[in-house]
Design a protein around this motif. Structure first.
Motif, mmCIF file in Angstrom:
data_model
loop_
_atom_site.group_PDB
_atom_site.id
_atom_site.type_symbol
_atom_site.label_atom_id
_atom_site.label_comp_id
_atom_site.label_asym_id
_atom_site.label_seq_id
_atom_site.Cartn_x
_atom_site.Cartn_y
_atom_site.Cartn_z
ATOM 1 N N VAL A 451 0.827 -1.206 0.000
ATOM 2 C CA VAL A 451 0.000 0.000 0.000
ATOM 3 C C VAL A 451 0.866 1.261 0.000
ATOM 4 C CG1 VAL A 451 -1.727 1.327 1.288
ATOM 5 C CG2 VAL A 451 -1.946 -1.167 1.101
ATOM 6 N N ALA A 452 1.865 1.326 0.866
ATOM 7 C CA ALA A 452 2.691 2.538 0.977
ATOM 8 C C ALA A 452 3.401 2.866 -0.334
ATOM 9 C CB ALA A 452 3.687 2.391 2.130
ATOM 10 N N PRO A 453 4.096 1.912 -0.971
ATOM 11 C CA PRO A 453 4.738 2.280 -2.242
ATOM 12 C C PRO A 453 3.743 2.642 -3.339
ATOM 13 C CG PRO A 453 5.047 -0.059 -1.750
ATOM 14 C CD PRO A 453 4.490 0.568 -0.525
ATOM 15 N N THR A 454 2.536 2.088 -3.290
ATOM 16 C CA THR A 454 1.509 2.464 -4.264
ATOM 17 C C THR A 454 1.122 3.933 -4.095
ATOM 18 O OG1 THR A 454 0.624 0.213 -4.156
ATOM 19 C CG2 THR A 454 -0.748 1.873 -5.219
ATOM 20 N N ILE A 455 0.924 4.337 -2.846
ATOM 21 C CA ILE A 455 0.528 5.722 -2.574
ATOM 22 C C ILE A 455 1.628 6.688 -2.995
ATOM 23 C CG2 ILE A 455 0.038 7.340 -0.703
ATOM 24 C CD1 ILE A 455 -1.527 5.007 0.640
ATOM 25 N N LEU A 456 2.883 6.336 -2.732
ATOM 26 C CA LEU A 456 3.977 7.207 -3.151
ATOM 27 C C LEU A 456 4.013 7.340 -4.673
ATOM 28 C CD1 LEU A 456 6.923 6.236 -0.763
ATOM 29 C CD2 LEU A 456 5.364 8.182 -0.611
ATOM 30 N N GLU A 457 3.808 6.223 -5.371
ATOM 31 C CA GLU A 457 3.804 6.306 -6.839
ATOM 32 C C GLU A 457 2.625 7.144 -7.330
ATOM 33 O OE1 GLU A 457 3.805 3.537 -10.890
ATOM 34 O OE2 GLU A 457 4.125 2.588 -8.930
ATOM 35 N N ALA A 458 1.456 6.974 -6.709
ATOM 36 C CA ALA A 458 0.283 7.757 -7.109
ATOM 37 C C ALA A 458 0.517 9.247 -6.901
ATOM 38 C CB ALA A 458 -0.942 7.295 -6.324
ATOM 39 N N ALA A 459 1.275 9.589 -5.858
ATOM 40 C CA ALA A 459 1.536 10.986 -5.540
ATOM 41 C C ALA A 459 2.738 11.548 -6.293
ATOM 42 C CB ALA A 459 1.767 11.140 -4.040
ATOM 43 N N GLY A 460 3.432 10.692 -7.050
ATOM 44 C CA GLY A 460 4.618 11.158 -7.756
ATOM 45 C C GLY A 460 5.785 11.445 -6.849
ATOM 46 N N LEU A 461 5.854 10.728 -5.729
ATOM 47 C CA LEU A 461 6.898 10.966 -4.732
ATOM 48 C C LEU A 461 7.882 9.809 -4.699
ATOM 49 C CD1 LEU A 461 4.692 12.279 -1.792
ATOM 50 C CD2 LEU A 461 6.278 13.628 -3.197
ATOM 51 N N PRO A 462 9.166 10.098 -4.539
ATOM 52 C CA PRO A 462 10.150 9.019 -4.405
ATOM 53 C C PRO A 462 10.176 8.496 -2.977
ATOM 54 C CG PRO A 462 11.262 11.122 -4.258
ATOM 55 C CD PRO A 462 9.802 11.430 -4.514
ATOM 56 N N GLU A 463 10.644 7.268 -2.833
ATOM 57 C CA GLU A 463 10.970 6.798 -1.487
ATOM 58 C C GLU A 463 12.117 7.633 -0.956
ATOM 59 O OE1 GLU A 463 11.779 2.795 -0.186
ATOM 60 O OE2 GLU A 463 10.608 2.022 -1.874
ATOM 61 N N PRO A 464 12.020 8.119 0.256
ATOM 62 C CA PRO A 464 13.135 8.909 0.787
ATOM 63 C C PRO A 464 14.331 8.025 1.117
ATOM 64 C CG PRO A 464 11.468 8.588 2.474
ATOM 65 C CD PRO A 464 10.901 8.008 1.208
ATOM 66 N N THR A 465 15.513 8.543 0.873
ATOM 67 C CA THR A 465 16.732 7.844 1.278
ATOM 68 C C THR A 465 17.226 8.318 2.633
ATOM 69 O OG1 THR A 465 18.068 9.463 0.071
ATOM 70 C CG2 THR A 465 17.450 7.447 -1.097
ATOM 71 N N MET A 466 16.749 9.492 3.054
ATOM 72 C CA MET A 466 17.145 10.055 4.345
ATOM 73 C C MET A 466 15.933 10.745 4.966
ATOM 74 S SD MET A 466 20.175 10.506 6.059
ATOM 75 C CE MET A 466 21.484 10.762 4.854
ATOM 76 N N VAL A 467 15.633 10.420 6.216
ATOM 77 C CA VAL A 467 14.537 11.066 6.935
ATOM 78 C C VAL A 467 15.048 11.476 8.307
ATOM 79 C CG1 VAL A 467 12.223 10.824 7.914
ATOM 80 C CG2 VAL A 467 12.758 9.749 5.718
ATOM 81 N N ASN A 468 14.931 12.770 8.589
ATOM 82 C CA ASN A 468 15.374 13.320 9.877
ATOM 83 C C ASN A 468 16.820 12.942 10.193
ATOM 84 O OD1 ASN A 468 12.872 14.570 10.440
ATOM 85 N ND2 ASN A 468 12.042 12.643 11.214
ATOM 86 N N GLY A 469 17.633 12.946 9.140
ATOM 87 C CA GLY A 469 19.052 12.686 9.311
ATOM 88 C C GLY A 469 19.438 11.232 9.391
ATOM 89 N N VAL A 470 18.471 10.324 9.207
ATOM 90 C CA VAL A 470 18.748 8.890 9.319
ATOM 91 C C VAL A 470 18.598 8.238 7.950
ATOM 92 C CG1 VAL A 470 18.077 6.714 10.400
ATOM 93 C CG2 VAL A 470 17.933 8.856 11.705
ATOM 94 N N LEU A 471 19.616 7.500 7.531
ATOM 95 C CA LEU A 471 19.577 6.785 6.264
ATOM 96 C C LEU A 471 18.493 5.717 6.317
ATOM 97 C CD1 LEU A 471 21.095 6.569 3.512
ATOM 98 C CD2 LEU A 471 22.433 4.711 4.559
ATOM 99 N N GLN A 472 17.646 5.670 5.287
ATOM 100 C CA GLN A 472 16.497 4.770 5.285
ATOM 101 C C GLN A 472 16.773 3.479 4.516
ATOM 102 O OE1 GLN A 472 13.262 5.678 6.921
ATOM 103 N NE2 GLN A 472 15.006 6.760 7.835
#
Length: 786
Positions: A451-472
């Motif tokens: 579900v999560a990757p589907t929503i990101l694709e629908a929104a045109g958003l990439p998976e983040p590689t860094m969030v709040n300074g932490v490598l994902q």
């Protein structure tokens, strides 16, 4: 489409300095700065509404051929797509954490529910900060975010009013607002609610129902969001406690189903199976799986119990229809706001298969089974309570047989992660602005982590590689967008492991290898086989939709290859070590998880409340004392000193007509009360209760003594106690009682203590015969025991 200049793989998106000429005087004609632009997602990013129901099996909803009317689900299916091979994890908290992160449940520490967390990484209930939740990603990309309903992802030692709140929805969960409850279930008539991290009481008492309240809040939030920020998309996660037990619903919804289940669960399965074929929900060649020996036939149930059993299912059906009705109010609100076409909706009808935790006979109070005391609810008792099922006086659940029927045509139920009855949930995706087809069925294998990757694709958003300074770490799900667009597209999620309490399975390219290790309705007792002794089964999903034909004997080499593949996946995603312990995992010291309280003593002060059972020293199966220092006014004093639990199990020390009283309530079935033989006079006093446990095992009784200032003023007897749990939702309160009340001697409104409480101390263990605590020693001793 305008160019998106944001570097969205690093969140929060780094601020960039404004270029250009810096002038000395703002009035200088060369002074020019670009307009401040609020952060927004890419153009045309849709609104997102994820609806997750609780404990609904594949064969319950009418949208998937079941007997429970769900017109909203049918409406969305007619305008969208139905997925008939969508899977969950077989249990609530693991499914929810997987949904919210796009990772497998062991990858985010949620191998089971938070209450049975251990120190093993895959079962710790701690989400690593390398796996940021979807809501955080959307919020940091410019979405408004709100969660309404159930949150069962907070580690139990972080669930008190002191937090920490990192795992709470509006703390570190990425939701800007949260309204709902923390934990696995709640009383629909009288819930323990939070607004953000602040405990709140329900907004009304007369005619109140939690699902209606949650819907009001969700609709109100969406309207306000669009009124104030019409150009900003939202992510709303709507997760009502329905239809998890207790099955609470207004009587008129129950009565709509009167007589419809009198033929029993075996007949109901046949009816649902035929309807599923008629609707095309299951393939023409799909077979109805056989009933296992552990599940009784309807014909073998006692005749005197059958009306009660039928009533249990009537209540559940009314509960599901009532829930779907309120989901319909959400959809109506989207339509009124003229944003329905621009909103991608996931309607996931269940976070696992239907629940078989209600015992073979069902339960008027499900806590009886959780305490290994289901035998107290005799057929005679159940008949006497038949008309009260679903009402505020019940904490009810239906029989194992109904859970099995609600998973038609599949094998097994909730908790059984090996078979599809535990993990397959009907799911609808509705998005007119992004899906051309209407009313289609999709049969690609999909999973809640998709579900999560589907929503990101629908929104045109990439998976983040860094969030709040932490490598994902990467998401482990696969976007379903390909399946939304093309019914014939080959499935991309071709490998998936399953595991829950030792029940385990593997899906690979159409084949599944599975083994059931543990029966879900055996909560206390029962011997577990060695994991290596579990018998594995093999199914060919390309021709066997329901896992009806075990091919293990015909293809042993394929089975062994899949078993090895399961072990590889289990190693990769922190599934090991396998853990089928029950009572041991409830004990924090054995399980290895932190606990808020240590030692054998705990000190409380007036005003403290909404303390979960995991926030209080356990008094179960042992001797204990409750000592309080109170000031009594000149007139009659009433009200609660301390209370734990509520109507369906618990205890309280309180005053009635200036006399101290102790009541121990066993499951709402038996109540034992000891009252002081005289009133307490005006002034400051110590009031003490002592309970001397009989010993010799679990759930035994004990003798009760009451003291004023060290002098005994009352004696009594408790014949039995609850050994495992008082409640899943009731709490401990000082100076009043919230939720339902332990005794009918007072109500929530009249429970407030009319004198003054200085402190209350709980001590467990052997009685030291010191019936009065020296004020100078009280604090030092209490702190030393922490």
């Amino acid at each position: 489409m305008s160019h998106d200049h944001h570097a969205r793989t690093m969140l929060p998106i780094p601020d960039r300095p404004v270029g250009g000429l810096t002038t000395y005087d703002a009035k200088d004609p060369d002074t020019s700065y670009p307009q401040i632009e609020p952060l927004r997602p890419p153009d045309n990013a849709p609104n997102v509404l994820v609806i997750l129901l609780d404990d609904v099996g594949f064969g319950a909803s009418s949208a998937f051929g079941g007997p429970c009317a769900t017109p909203t689900a049918e409406r969305l299916a007619a305008g969208g797509l139905r997925f008939n091979r969508f899977h969950t994890t077989a249990l609530c908290a693991p499914t929810r954490q997987a949904l919210l992160t796009g990772r497998n449940h062991h990858s985010v520490g949620m191998g089971s529910i938070t209450e049975t967390a251990t120190s093993a990484p895959g079962n710790s209930s701690l989400r690593p900060n390398t796996k940021a939740p979807l809501a955080m990603t959307l919020k940091l990309n410019g979405y408004s975010t709100a969660q309404v309903g159930k949150c069962h992802e907070v580690p139990v030692w972080q669930s008190s009013p002191m937090g920490p709140f990192d795992a709470w929805p509006s703390g570190g969960g990425g939701f800007e607002t949260f309204y709902g409850f923390i934990g696995g279930e709640n009383n629909q008539w009288d819930p323990a609610l939070y607004d953000g991290t602040t405990p709140v009481e329900p907004p009304a008492t007369e005619g109140y129902h939690l699902t209606e309240d949650l819907t009001d809040r969700a609709v109100g939030w969406m309207r306000q969001q669009k009124a104030l920020m019409p150009d900003k998309p939202f992510f709303v996660y709507y997760a009502p406690g329905a239809t998890h037990a207790p099955h609470h619903v207004p009587k008129d919804w129950i009565d709509k189903y009167a007589g419809k289940f009198d033929d029993g669960w075996d007949v109901q399965r046949e009816r649902t199976y035929a309807r599923q074929k008629e609707l095309g929900i299951i393939p023409a060649e799909a077979e109805l799986t056989a009933r296992h020996a552990e599940i009784p036939a309807w014909a073998d149930m006692p005749d005197e119990l059958k009306p009660v059993l039928a009533r249990q299912m009537e209540v559940y059906a009314g509960f599901l229809e009532h829930t779907d009705h309120h989901v319909g109010r959400l959809i109506d609100a989207l339509e009124d706001l003229e944003i329905l076409d621009d909103t991608i909706i996931y309607y996931i009808i269940g976070d696992n298969g239907a629940s078989a935790e209600g015992t073979v006979n069902g339960a008027f109070n499900e806590m009886a089974n959780f305490n290994g005391m289901a035998a107290l609810e005799t057929p005679e008792f159940m008949r006497a309570k038949m008309d009260d099922f679903g009402s505020p006086s019940s904490y009810n659940h239906y029989s194992v047989g109904w859970a099995w029927a609600m998973n038609t045509p599949l094998q097994w139920t909730k908790q059984v992660a090996s078979h599809w009855g535990g993990t397959r949930n009907g799911t609808i995706v509705h998005w007119p602005g992004g899906i051309a087809e209407r009313g289609g069925i999709r049969s690609q294998f999909t999973h809640v982590i998709d579900v999560a990757p589907t929503i990101l694709e629908a929104a045109g958003l990439p998976e983040p590689t860094m969030v709040n300074g932490v490598l994902q770490s990467p998401m482990e799900g696969t976007s379903m967008m390909y399946a939304l667009r093309d019914p014939a597209a080959p499935e991309r999620h071709a490998l998936q492991y399953f595991e829950m309490f030792g029940n385990r399975g593997i899906y690979h390219q159409g084949w599944s290898a599975v083994t059931k290790h543990k029966t879900p309705w055996i909560m206390v007792g029962g011997e577990m086989p060695a994991f290596d002794d579990d018998v594995w089964e093999l199914y060919d999903g390309s021709v066997d939709f329901s896992q009806a034909h075990n091919l293990a004997a015909e293809q042993p080499d394929r089975l062994e290859a899949l078993k090895r593949l399961w072990l590889i996946e289990a190693t990769k995603f922190n599934v090991l070590p396998l853990d089928d312990r029950s009572a041991e995992r409830v004990n924090p010291e054995i399980a290895g998880r932190p606990t808020l309280i240590r030692g054998s003593s705990q000190l409380f002060y007036p005003g403290m409340g909404r303390l979960s059972e995991n926030s209080v020293v356990s008094i179960k199966n042992k001797s204990f004392s409750i000592t309080s220092e109170v000031t009594i006014p000149s007139d009659d004093v009433t009200g609660v000193i301390i209370a734990q639990g509520g109507r369906f199990g618990g205890w309280a020390v309180y005053f009635a007509k200036s006399r101290a009283v102790f009541t121990y309530n066993v499951l709402g079935i038996h109540s034992f009360t000891t009252e002081a033989d005289r009133e307490l006079t005006e002034g400051t006093h110590q009031v003490r209760l002592e309970f001397a446990y009989d010993g010799g095992g679990l759930a035994k009784g004990g003798d009760v003594s009451l003291y004023y200032d060290g002098e005994q003023v009352g004696a009594g007897r408790v014949e039995a106690t609850q050994p495992m749990i008082f409640s899943a939702d009731e709490t401990t309160d000082i100076g009043h009682e919230t939720g339902t009340t332990v005794t009918t001697d007072y109500t929530t409104a009249t429970s407030r203590f009319t004198g003054k409480i200085h402190w209350v101390q709980l001590d467990t263990g052997a009685d030291d015969h010191d019936h009065f605590i020296d004020p100078e020693e009280r604090l030092r001793v209490a702190m030393a025991r922490q």
